[in-house]
Design a protein around this motif. Sequence first.
Motif, PDB file in Angstrom:
ATOM      1  N   VAL A 185      27.006  -2.899 -18.735  1.00 15.66           N
ATOM      2  CA  VAL A 185      25.751  -2.188 -18.472  1.00 15.66           C
ATOM      3  C   VAL A 185      25.578  -1.097 -19.525  1.00 15.66           C
ATOM      4  O   VAL A 185      26.418  -0.206 -19.653  1.00 15.66           O
ATOM      5  CB  VAL A 185      25.753  -1.566 -17.058  1.00 15.66           C
ATOM      6  CG1 VAL A 185      24.424  -0.879 -16.782  1.00 15.66           C
ATOM      7  CG2 VAL A 185      26.048  -2.616 -16.007  1.00 15.66           C
ATOM      8  N   ASP A 186      24.487  -1.184 -20.283  1.00 18.98           N
ATOM      9  CA  ASP A 186      24.119  -0.156 -21.253  1.00 18.98           C
ATOM     10  C   ASP A 186      22.944   0.630 -20.692  1.00 18.98           C
ATOM     11  O   ASP A 186      22.021   0.039 -20.106  1.00 18.98           O
ATOM     12  CB  ASP A 186      23.722  -0.783 -22.594  1.00 18.98           C
ATOM     13  CG  ASP A 186      24.895  -1.448 -23.288  1.00 18.98           C
ATOM     14  OD1 ASP A 186      25.952  -0.798 -23.396  1.00 18.98           O
ATOM     15  OD2 ASP A 186      24.757  -2.617 -23.705  1.00 18.98           O
ATOM     16  N   TYR A 187      22.979   1.951 -20.853  1.00 21.62           N
ATOM     17  CA  TYR A 187      21.890   2.780 -20.342  1.00 21.62           C
ATOM     18  C   TYR A 187      21.775   4.050 -21.177  1.00 21.62           C
ATOM     19  O   TYR A 187      22.648   4.362 -21.980  1.00 21.62           O
ATOM     20  CB  TYR A 187      22.087   3.110 -18.863  1.00 21.62           C
ATOM     21  CG  TYR A 187      23.319   3.921 -18.544  1.00 21.62           C
ATOM     22  CD1 TYR A 187      23.240   5.291 -18.351  1.00 21.62           C
ATOM     23  CD2 TYR A 187      24.555   3.303 -18.406  1.00 21.62           C
ATOM     24  CE1 TYR A 187      24.372   6.033 -18.037  1.00 21.62           C
ATOM     25  CE2 TYR A 187      25.683   4.028 -18.095  1.00 21.62           C
ATOM     26  CZ  TYR A 187      25.590   5.396 -17.919  1.00 21.62           C
ATOM     27  OH  TYR A 187      26.716   6.125 -17.619  1.00 21.62           O
ATOM     28  N   VAL A 188      20.670   4.750 -20.976  1.00 26.15           N
ATOM     29  CA  VAL A 188      20.409   5.995 -21.687  1.00 26.15           C
ATOM     30  C   VAL A 188      20.246   7.107 -20.661  1.00 26.15           C
ATOM     31  O   VAL A 188      19.505   6.957 -19.689  1.00 26.15           O
ATOM     32  CB  VAL A 188      19.138   5.881 -22.559  1.00 26.15           C
ATOM     33  CG1 VAL A 188      18.817   7.210 -23.227  1.00 26.15           C
ATOM     34  CG2 VAL A 188      19.296   4.774 -23.589  1.00 26.15           C
ATOM     35  N   VAL A 189      20.961   8.212 -20.891  1.00 25.47           N
ATOM     36  CA  VAL A 189      20.822   9.374 -20.018  1.00 25.47           C
ATOM     37  C   VAL A 189      20.683  10.609 -20.904  1.00 25.47           C
ATOM     38  O   VAL A 189      21.504  10.832 -21.786  1.00 25.47           O
ATOM     39  CB  VAL A 189      22.008   9.494 -19.025  1.00 25.47           C
ATOM     40  CG1 VAL A 189      23.330   9.590 -19.737  1.00 25.47           C
ATOM     41  CG2 VAL A 189      21.825  10.658 -18.079  1.00 25.47           C
ATOM     42  N   ALA A 190      19.614  11.346 -20.711  1.00 24.12           N
ATOM     43  CA  ALA A 190      19.311  12.546 -21.496  1.00 24.12           C
ATOM     44  C   ALA A 190      19.368  12.265 -23.001  1.00 24.12           C
ATOM     45  O   ALA A 190      19.926  13.033 -23.777  1.00 24.12           O
ATOM     46  CB  ALA A 190      20.269  13.679 -21.112  1.00 24.12           C
ATOM     47  N   GLY A 191      18.831  11.107 -23.398  1.00 23.32           N
ATOM     48  CA  GLY A 191      18.779  10.745 -24.802  1.00 23.32           C
ATOM     49  C   GLY A 191      20.074  10.216 -25.381  1.00 23.32           C
ATOM     50  O   GLY A 191      20.146   9.897 -26.561  1.00 23.32           O
ATOM     51  N   GLU A 192      21.118  10.115 -24.582  1.00 26.30           N
ATOM     52  CA  GLU A 192      22.422   9.649 -25.057  1.00 26.30           C
ATOM     53  C   GLU A 192      22.710   8.252 -24.501  1.00 26.30           C
ATOM     54  O   GLU A 192      22.620   8.020 -23.292  1.00 26.30           O
ATOM     55  CB  GLU A 192      23.507  10.632 -24.607  1.00 26.30           C
ATOM     56  CG  GLU A 192      24.882  10.287 -25.106  1.00 26.30           C
ATOM     57  CD  GLU A 192      25.934  11.273 -24.607  1.00 26.30           C
ATOM     58  OE1 GLU A 192      27.122  10.983 -24.784  1.00 26.30           O
ATOM     59  OE2 GLU A 192      25.564  12.310 -24.022  1.00 26.30           O
ATOM     60  N   ALA A 193      23.055   7.324 -25.387  1.00 29.43           N
ATOM     61  CA  ALA A 193      23.364   5.957 -24.970  1.00 29.43           C
ATOM     62  C   ALA A 193      24.781   5.905 -24.413  1.00 29.43           C
ATOM     63  O   ALA A 193      25.707   6.478 -24.984  1.00 29.43           O
ATOM     64  CB  ALA A 193      23.232   5.001 -26.146  1.00 29.43           C
ATOM     65  N   LYS A 194      24.912   5.218 -23.279  1.00 26.83           N
ATOM     66  CA  LYS A 194      26.216   5.092 -22.631  1.00 26.83           C
ATOM     67  C   LYS A 194      26.426   3.647 -22.224  1.00 26.83           C
ATOM     68  O   LYS A 194      25.484   2.860 -22.142  1.00 26.83           O
ATOM     69  CB  LYS A 194      26.312   6.006 -21.408  1.00 26.83           C
ATOM     70  CG  LYS A 194      26.268   7.477 -21.748  1.00 26.83           C
ATOM     71  CD  LYS A 194      26.571   8.317 -20.532  1.00 26.83           C
ATOM     72  CE  LYS A 194      26.599   9.773 -20.862  1.00 26.83           C
ATOM     73  NZ  LYS A 194      27.922  10.281 -21.118  1.00 26.83           N
ATOM     74  N   ARG A 195      27.664   3.324 -21.941  1.00 25.41           N
ATOM     75  CA  ARG A 195      28.024   1.963 -21.511  1.00 25.41           C
ATOM     76  C   ARG A 195      29.050   2.047 -20.393  1.00 25.41           C
ATOM     77  O   ARG A 195      29.947   2.883 -20.413  1.00 25.41           O
ATOM     78  CB  ARG A 195      28.597   1.171 -22.679  1.00 25.41           C
ATOM     79  CG  ARG A 195      29.143  -0.198 -22.284  1.00 25.41           C
ATOM     80  CD  ARG A 195      29.557  -0.996 -23.487  1.00 25.41           C
ATOM     81  NE  ARG A 195      28.360  -1.544 -24.105  1.00 25.41           N
ATOM     82  CZ  ARG A 195      28.369  -2.426 -25.082  1.00 25.41           C
ATOM     83  NH1 ARG A 195      29.497  -2.849 -25.587  1.00 25.41           N
ATOM     84  NH2 ARG A 195      27.240  -2.893 -25.567  1.00 25.41           N
ATOM     85  N   VAL A 196      28.885   1.176 -19.416  1.00 24.81           N
ATOM     86  CA  VAL A 196      29.835   1.083 -18.316  1.00 24.81           C
ATOM     87  C   VAL A 196      30.077  -0.405 -18.047  1.00 24.81           C
ATOM     88  O   VAL A 196      29.219  -1.239 -18.299  1.00 24.81           O
ATOM     89  CB  VAL A 196      29.307   1.822 -17.060  1.00 24.81           C
ATOM     90  CG1 VAL A 196      28.099   1.132 -16.484  1.00 24.81           C
ATOM     91  CG2 VAL A 196      30.386   1.950 -15.996  1.00 24.81           C
ATOM     92  N   VAL A 197      31.256  -0.711 -17.549  1.00 24.12           N
ATOM     93  CA  VAL A 197      31.614  -2.085 -17.204  1.00 24.12           C
ATOM     94  C   VAL A 197      31.667  -2.190 -15.695  1.00 24.12           C
ATOM     95  O   VAL A 197      32.188  -1.309 -15.010  1.00 24.12           O
ATOM     96  CB  VAL A 197      32.977  -2.464 -17.828  1.00 24.12           C
ATOM     97  CG1 VAL A 197      33.374  -3.864 -17.441  1.00 24.12           C
ATOM     98  CG2 VAL A 197      32.919  -2.332 -19.336  1.00 24.12           C
ATOM     99  N   SER A 198      31.118  -3.266 -15.157  1.00 27.75           N
ATOM    100  CA  SER A 198      31.048  -3.432 -13.700  1.00 27.75           C
ATOM    101  C   SER A 198      32.406  -3.815 -13.128  1.00 27.75           C
ATOM    102  O   SER A 198      33.333  -4.183 -13.855  1.00 27.75           O
ATOM    103  CB  SER A 198      30.034  -4.523 -13.347  1.00 27.75           C
ATOM    104  OG  SER A 198      30.578  -5.802 -13.634  1.00 27.75           O
ATOM    105  N   SER A 199      32.480  -3.744 -11.819  1.00 31.03           N
ATOM    106  CA  SER A 199      33.638  -4.315 -11.131  1.00 31.03           C
ATOM    107  C   SER A 199      33.507  -5.832 -11.180  1.00 31.03           C
ATOM    108  O   SER A 199      32.483  -6.368 -11.606  1.00 31.03           O
ATOM    109  CB  SER A 199      33.686  -3.820  -9.685  1.00 31.03           C
ATOM    110  OG  SER A 199      32.548  -4.291  -8.986  1.00 31.03           O
ATOM    111  N   SER A 200      34.532  -6.526 -10.727  1.00 29.11           N
ATOM    112  CA  SER A 200      34.514  -7.983 -10.775  1.00 29.11           C
ATOM    113  C   SER A 200      35.070  -8.534  -9.477  1.00 29.11           C
ATOM    114  O   SER A 200      35.960  -7.931  -8.877  1.00 29.11           O
ATOM    115  CB  SER A 200      35.359  -8.476 -11.948  1.00 29.11           C
ATOM    116  OG  SER A 200      35.544  -9.870 -11.880  1.00 29.11           O
ATOM    117  N   PRO A 201      34.560  -9.677  -9.026  1.00 32.18           N
ATOM    118  CA  PRO A 201      35.165 -10.299  -7.847  1.00 32.18           C
ATOM    119  C   PRO A 201      36.603 -10.738  -8.093  1.00 32.18           C
ATOM    120  O   PRO A 201      37.306 -11.119  -7.175  1.00 32.18           O
ATOM    121  CB  PRO A 201      34.274 -11.515  -7.576  1.00 32.18           C
ATOM    122  CG  PRO A 201      33.014 -11.257  -8.309  1.00 32.18           C
ATOM    123  CD  PRO A 201      33.367 -10.388  -9.467  1.00 32.18           C
ATOM    124  N   GLY A 202      37.038 -10.707  -9.351  1.00 33.68           N
ATOM    125  CA  GLY A 202      38.405 -11.091  -9.676  1.00 33.68           C
ATOM    126  C   GLY A 202      38.533 -12.596  -9.815  1.00 33.68           C
ATOM    127  O   GLY A 202      37.664 -13.263 -10.359  1.00 33.68           O
TER     128      GLY A 202
END
Length: 195
Positions: free
Chosen positions: A134-151
């Motif tokens: 997941v890529d997103y922008v918060v307060a003009g700053e680009a960030k990335r997070v990885v989701s959980s997984s069912p495994g």
Amino acid sequence: RLRGAMAMRHRTSRTCTLFVAVLAAALGRAGAEENATGAAPAAGPRLLLARKFTTAPVVVEAKPLIFSYELYNVGDVAVTDVTVADASNEAVFAVVGDAAAARIPEIAPGSSHGYNVTVVPKVAGPVTVDRAVVDYVVAGEAKRVVSSSPGQLDVISAGAYLRATSYYIKEWCIFAFFTLPLVIAPGFYFYTHKA
């Protein structure tokens, strides 16, 4: 084996939900403690949590499977330009309908957004499910997070699933083959010698 798979799915789903709730509570408490100490209210945690899961008790080869994606904005500012990319292994899963990628213009603070993607498992056996990025922008700053997984999912072959849920069709056919002559022969004898 089917009951074990169903129990494992239920426990995993409950564990993921509990994890997200505890993490959100811990972040909220940290923000509350900062305000209680009299510190200047700075911009709070800018965090987006992503969860990928399935509630299917049994995963069967060549049967539709729904993956659910939930995005939680646990920060105090809106996140924008949210892009979810899930490059699931095409040798293992075929996406039905829309692609597994999604674009969300904005997620307000304290809110969430969710959507579903239907896939069809192509192979049987243990399969490891990839995480979404997941890529997103918060307060003009680009960030990335990885989701959980069912495994790891245990995909049951279509034949094994049919045998486990077929209501003994083969056995009933064998029973009919051996018993119908015993019913038909006396009836045929009775009607031919009745006259």
